[in-house]
Design a protein around this motif. Structure first.
Motif, short mmCIF file in Angstrom:
data_model
loop_
_atom_site.label_atom_id
_atom_site.label_comp_id
_atom_site.label_asym_id
_atom_site.label_seq_id
_atom_site.Cartn_x
_atom_site.Cartn_y
_atom_site.Cartn_z
N ARG A 226 29.37 -5.07 -58.44
CA ARG A 226 30.81 -4.83 -58.48
C ARG A 226 31.09 -3.50 -57.80
O ARG A 226 30.27 -2.59 -57.82
N GLN A 227 32.25 -3.39 -57.19
CA GLN A 227 32.65 -2.17 -56.50
C GLN A 227 33.86 -1.56 -57.19
O GLN A 227 34.73 -2.30 -57.71
N TYR A 228 33.89 -0.26 -57.21
CA TYR A 228 35.06 0.44 -57.74
C TYR A 228 35.31 1.69 -56.91
O TYR A 228 34.38 2.26 -56.34
N GLU B 195 29.11 0.92 -55.43
CA GLU B 195 28.59 -0.39 -55.84
C GLU B 195 27.73 -0.21 -57.08
O GLU B 195 26.89 0.69 -57.14
N SER B 196 27.94 -1.06 -58.09
CA SER B 196 27.20 -0.93 -59.34
C SER B 196 26.66 -2.29 -59.76
O SER B 196 27.24 -3.34 -59.46
N HIS B 197 25.52 -2.25 -60.45
CA HIS B 197 24.89 -3.44 -61.01
C HIS B 197 24.77 -3.24 -62.52
O HIS B 197 24.12 -2.31 -62.98
N GLU C 15 34.02 -11.06 -67.18
CA GLU C 15 33.90 -11.20 -65.73
C GLU C 15 32.67 -10.46 -65.18
O GLU C 15 32.66 -10.06 -64.03
N LEU C 16 31.64 -10.27 -66.01
CA LEU C 16 30.41 -9.65 -65.55
C LEU C 16 29.33 -10.70 -65.41
O LEU C 16 28.97 -11.38 -66.38
#
Length: 389
Positions: A98-100, A116-118, A91-92
């Motif tokens: 993507r947020q965590y 937020e990460s890339h 799912e990448l």
């Protein structure tokens, strides 16, 4: 060398007797041929002549080419190898963030954040709307904390400093495990005597569970918690007043008059985000009959809180305690006496502050900064208790 003035003859008070002479060296004063030759030349010997075979045009071209090459070298992007995933995570999607949710420790508190990460690299931090400490907001310190993940000076491996060594030596985690196994048996037999662990102050349940297990295995363990900026003064001040260590918690949204004694409530202090939100709520007016809250600030350096103050007084940090003592005595706090005039504090300013606090019993708040000693924190808490805040 600066020019030197030759002394005038003794007994002469008029410059017409002998005009003042200015000279830079004894050779110039003696008027030697070398000194005269040096004064007649604009540059030292050889500095104004071009190298043999190079004219002025060629020299300018070489200088321009050197500057251009230096600029290209400084603007070149660093060489990085982009290696694709061998087994890509599920799912990448590359390029899609993507947020965590996570928690950032700060002193004895924790801030709920949304990161937020890339491609697995954090790039942006915001407050978590579901966390009571942030409620969707983030301070400048939280925003800047992400830079620490990419700090080239960030420690990436264990360090060992031998006795007498000037600097620590870099080690691997395998070296640490091997060294610990060699010491563990003797430490268990001694009950942990001789073992010390230094930790930063925290309020993490996970850390508490690990420390409890460590104490159970090593009863004689010496455990210390310390960091350069901490809440120790506030806790010690509460202990002076309440008889046991307590951590004060404030609600600026319920206060009509806020007094800051060298405390940066909106950035540097604990619960800065909640403080700023509560203060902003007190500034909103629902009707034309409502009144905004007021902020009085005594501080030694200009801060975010001082920029928001209605009344600000710049004062050395060492005199803030005297202001707290004078304020407590003027408000009639029991057991407080001996306050005198504080240099740098106008009497009208202090009288207006006392009048404002007395006009709002139960709706005022006095807060001391973390850098102030425990006695100042105790005075601030005593003022709040006396006013029913």
């Amino acid at each position: 060398m600066p020019p030197v003035t030759a002394p005038m003859p003794q007994g002469s008070s008029s410059p017409s007797v002998r005009p003042r002479e200015h000279w830079r060296s004894l050779e110039q004063l003696a008027d030697t041929p070398e000194a005269r030759s040096f004064l007649e030349r604009e540059f030292p010997v050889g500095a104004s002549e071009l190298p043999e075979g190079i004219d002025r045009r060629s020299l300018v071209q070489l200088l321009g080419a050197s500057l251009a090459l230096a600029g290209l070298t400084g603007c070149r992007k660093p060489v990085e190898n982009i290696v694709p995933y061998v087994t890509p995570p599920e799912e990448l999607v590359p390029g899609m963030p993507r947020q965590y949710a996570t928690t950032m420790p700060f002193g004895l508190g924790g801030y709920g954040l949304l990161v937020e990460s890339h491609e697995g690299r954090p790039t942006k931090i915001e407050g978590n709307e579901l966390h009571p400490a942030t409620a969707g907001s983030a301070s400048a310190l939280m925003q800047a904390s992400i830079l620490g993940l990419y700090d080239p000076d960030r420690s990436t491996q264990p360090l060992q400093k031998a006795a007498g060594a000037a600097a620590p030596e870099k080690k691997t985690w395998a070296d640490f495990v091997a060294a610990w196994k060699a010491l563990e048996g003797d430490l268990v037999a001694a009950g942990g005597a001789g073992l010390a662990v230094l930790l930063p102050p925290a309020a993490s349940p996970t850390l508490f569970r690990i420390v409890a297990a460590l104490r159970q295995r090593f009863p004689g363990l010496l455990l210390a918690a310390w960091e350069p900026v901490h809440e120790g003064n506030a806790i010690a001040g509460a202990a002076l007043l309440a008889g046991r260590p307590l951590r004060p918690s404030y609600d600026l949204g319920a206060a009509r008059v806020v007094v800051s004694l060298d405390a940066d409530l909106f950035l540097g202090e604990q619960d800065a985000v909640a403080n700023a939100r509560g203060f902003a709520a007190g500034r909103r007016l629902a009707t034309e009959k409502d009144e905004m809250n007021r902020l009085w600030v005594v501080e030694s350096a200009f801060t975010t809180t001082g920029g928001m103050a209605d009344h600000r007084l710049a004062l050395p940090s060492g005199r803030v305690g005297a202001v707290a003592l004078a304020l407590a005595q003027a408000l009639g706090v029991p057991g407080v006496a001996g306050a005198g005039e504080v240099p740098g504090v106008p009497e009208k300013w202090l009288a207006a502050l006392v009048k404002d606090l007395q006009a709002n019993p139960g709706r005022g708040l006095v807060v001391a900064g973390r850098d102030q000693p425990a006695a100042v924190h105790a005075l601030a808490l005593a003022i709040n208790t006396a006013l029913g805040n």
